[in-house]
Design a protein around this motif. Structure first.
Motif, PDB file in Angstrom:
ATOM      1  N   ILE A 127      22.633  37.894  -7.906  1.00 49.84           N
ATOM      2  CA  ILE A 127      22.172  38.682  -9.054  1.00 49.84           C
ATOM      3  C   ILE A 127      20.692  39.041  -8.895  1.00 49.84           C
ATOM      4  O   ILE A 127      19.871  38.198  -8.512  1.00 49.84           O
ATOM      5  CB  ILE A 127      22.374  37.897 -10.368  1.00 49.84           C
ATOM      6  CG1 ILE A 127      23.871  37.837 -10.678  1.00 49.84           C
ATOM      7  CG2 ILE A 127      21.603  38.515 -11.510  1.00 49.84           C
ATOM      8  CD1 ILE A 127      24.194  37.114 -11.952  1.00 49.84           C
ATOM      9  N   GLN A 128      20.363  40.309  -9.177  1.00 52.71           N
ATOM     10  CA  GLN A 128      18.963  40.732  -9.111  1.00 52.71           C
ATOM     11  C   GLN A 128      18.372  40.768 -10.510  1.00 52.71           C
ATOM     12  O   GLN A 128      19.014  41.211 -11.450  1.00 52.71           O
ATOM     13  CB  GLN A 128      18.864  42.141  -8.514  1.00 52.71           C
ATOM     14  CG  GLN A 128      19.254  42.170  -7.048  1.00 52.71           C
ATOM     15  CD  GLN A 128      19.114  43.562  -6.479  1.00 52.71           C
ATOM     16  OE1 GLN A 128      18.296  44.361  -6.946  1.00 52.71           O
ATOM     17  NE2 GLN A 128      19.931  43.850  -5.490  1.00 52.71           N
ATOM     18  N   VAL A 129      17.167  40.296 -10.608  1.00 53.29           N
ATOM     19  CA  VAL A 129      16.458  40.372 -11.888  1.00 53.29           C
ATOM     20  C   VAL A 129      15.343  41.388 -11.735  1.00 53.29           C
ATOM     21  O   VAL A 129      14.463  41.224 -10.889  1.00 53.29           O
ATOM     22  CB  VAL A 129      15.871  39.003 -12.279  1.00 53.29           C
ATOM     23  CG1 VAL A 129      15.129  39.090 -13.596  1.00 53.29           C
ATOM     24  CG2 VAL A 129      16.980  37.969 -12.357  1.00 53.29           C
ATOM     25  N   ASN A 130      15.419  42.464 -12.492  1.00 51.30           N
ATOM     26  CA  ASN A 130      14.422  43.530 -12.335  1.00 51.30           C
ATOM     27  C   ASN A 130      13.312  43.430 -13.362  1.00 51.30           C
ATOM     28  O   ASN A 130      13.510  42.936 -14.446  1.00 51.30           O
ATOM     29  CB  ASN A 130      15.099  44.898 -12.477  1.00 51.30           C
ATOM     30  CG  ASN A 130      16.112  45.099 -11.355  1.00 51.30           C
ATOM     31  OD1 ASN A 130      15.818  44.834 -10.202  1.00 51.30           O
ATOM     32  ND2 ASN A 130      17.309  45.528 -11.711  1.00 51.30           N
TER      33      ASN A 130
END
Length: 418
Positions: free
Chosen positions: A415-418
């Motif tokens: 999961i990417q956290v922007n």
DNA sequence: TCTGGGGTCCTAGGACCC
DNA sequence: TCTGGGGTCCTAGGACCC
């Protein structure tokens, strides 16, 4: 004392860790091929959806209640399971991993500890570190620990830990437990027990054990002994190697084509042999089975299987590929709509104690080649090097249309956290 | 139209041995 | 009339578990 640590609604809980949208929404996780509900959130259980319910039979409920429906994602569940185990291992060095979501913990020599607090800490850490809700039941036997776990969940006890350590508590719990909910008592036995007037676990515990053994066998005797608080099921921290290896899948769509069956078969044989080599075993025979869809009213039905012995027990994929092809030719019949093909490896024994054939001067397999194959696939990914008999387009592959990413085991799915 | 995939253990009965 | 007593091994099927 023995504890049973069990993740609540395991597959659903794994999905919820990575998707907050599911936190307050009813959730179902489907079986392979997107067929049945095999995991349900509490909300869904309360709606009366049974374990194993065919999803197409509850489609109205699904849309009416806005239930989230997901394919099963075993890469994720397997990895989360390993993480859970590694946490539990901090709480005792004697644990038995019983299933993907349950472990027994042996607290044999932990008399100095407050076991309730100890396990409440475990529950908390499990939630904090990997986001999974677990309940722990503690009791003098495995079967009673199961009972304790059952009530820890059902009664939503504080801290998710319930200990049944005195006769009064045990009797109270057993009184309120239906016979069918006892570990080891399934459908058939509970019907028979009900027929002779035994409906709850207390009645079973207090029945005449000699008589029960005569009528139902030694398994029943053990269950009763365990219910009485005498532990008689072994604590198995180091599980034996598998005695049989089964690989089976339904097809996404039924097919009449021999070559599709053959390709799927080759795929299953390959998977099974990898497992075989992982536990450094060899197998002496392979059973190949095919079947049409048993639920179809219209299709002509056909179910058949055949077992082939190999000359010398082996772990060589190529030998089992040949044998399985031979088997399939024997049982395949034109004109049926096939839904499933699968294999079982049997007569499994340890690789270094193979009994070779006195008259057949044949090596039991090329271990080196298989090892190279395995290490290539380990390093570069499953199926990178494979047998061409598996085919190339996998037309037979099962349905899995609502699968979430492998969040914890693939770099591109993190999961990417922007 | 649409219904999973693994596993284990026990028992009874048959076949065989001396 | 009357026909022993003790074993082992294998298999199929049933029951259970998750």
């Amino acid at each position: 004392m023995i504890a049973l640590c069990d993740v609540n609604n395991f597959y659903v809980s794994c999905e919820r860790v990575f998707n907050p949208n599911l936190w307050h929404r009813p959730v179902i996780v489907l079986s392979n091929n997107d067929g049945c509900a095999v995991a349900r959130s509490d909300e869904v259980k309360n709606m009366g959806v049974k374990m194993g319910a065919p999803i197409h039979q509850i489609s109205d409920l699904v849309s009416h209640e806005n239930i989230a429906v997901l394919s099963s994602n075993y890469a994720l569940y397997g990895d989360m399971s390993n993480r859970a185990v590694s946490i539990i291992e901090q709480y005792s060095d004697d644990i038995e991993v019983y299933s993907i979501d349950e472990s027994f913990i042996n607290y044999k020599n932990f008399t100095h500890l407050n076991l309730i607090q100890h396990n409440q800490k475990l529950v908390k850490q499990m939630r904090q570190w990997i986001g999974l809700p677990v309940c722990v039941g503690i009791a003098p036997s495995k079967t009673l620990a199961k009972v304790a776990n059952h009530f820890a969940k059902k009664l939503k006890v504080a801290g998710n830990v319930l200990m049944l350590n005195n006769p009064y508590q045990q009797t109270e719990a057993l009184k309120h437990l239906e016979v069918k909910d006892i570990w080891g008592i399934g459908r058939a036995l509970s019907a028979k027990l009900n027929a002779i007037g035994i409906f709850n676990a207390q009645q079973l515990r207090d029945s005449d054990i000699k008589n029960m053994r005569r009528r139902f066998g030694v398994v029943m005797e053990r269950t009763i002994t365990e219910l009485r608080g005498q532990s008689c099921l072994a604590f198995d921290a180091d599980p034996e190697k598998k005695k049989q290896i089964i690989c089976t899948r339904s097809f996404g769509e039924k097919t009449q084509a021999y070559h599709l069956l053959s390709e799927a078969l080759a795929y299953h044989v390959t998977r099974a042999c990898v497992q075989l080599r992982e536990q450094t075993s060899v197998a002496g025979c392979i059973t190949v089975g095919i079947r049409t869809n048993p639920f179809s009213q219209r299709d002509k039905q056909y179910v058949q299987s055949v077992t082939i012995k190999v000359p010398t027990p082996t772990d060589d994929t190529r030998i089992f590929l040949q044998a399985s092809e031979q088997a399939l030719k024997k049982i395949f019949k034109q004109g049926f709509q096939y839904k499933k093909v699968g294999i079982t490896l049997n007569d499994i024994c340890d690789k270094d104690c193979v009994q070779t054939d006195m008259f057949v001067n044949e090596k039991p397999g090329d271990y080196k080649l298989m090892n190279v194959l395995d290490s290539i696939n380990q390093r570069f990914g499953k199926g990178v090097a494979r047998f061409a008999t598996e085919g190339f387009d996998k037309q037979w592959v099962m349905n899995s249309n609502k699968k979430t990413p492998a969040y914890t085991t693939r770099w591109d799915s993190v999961i990417q956290v922007n």
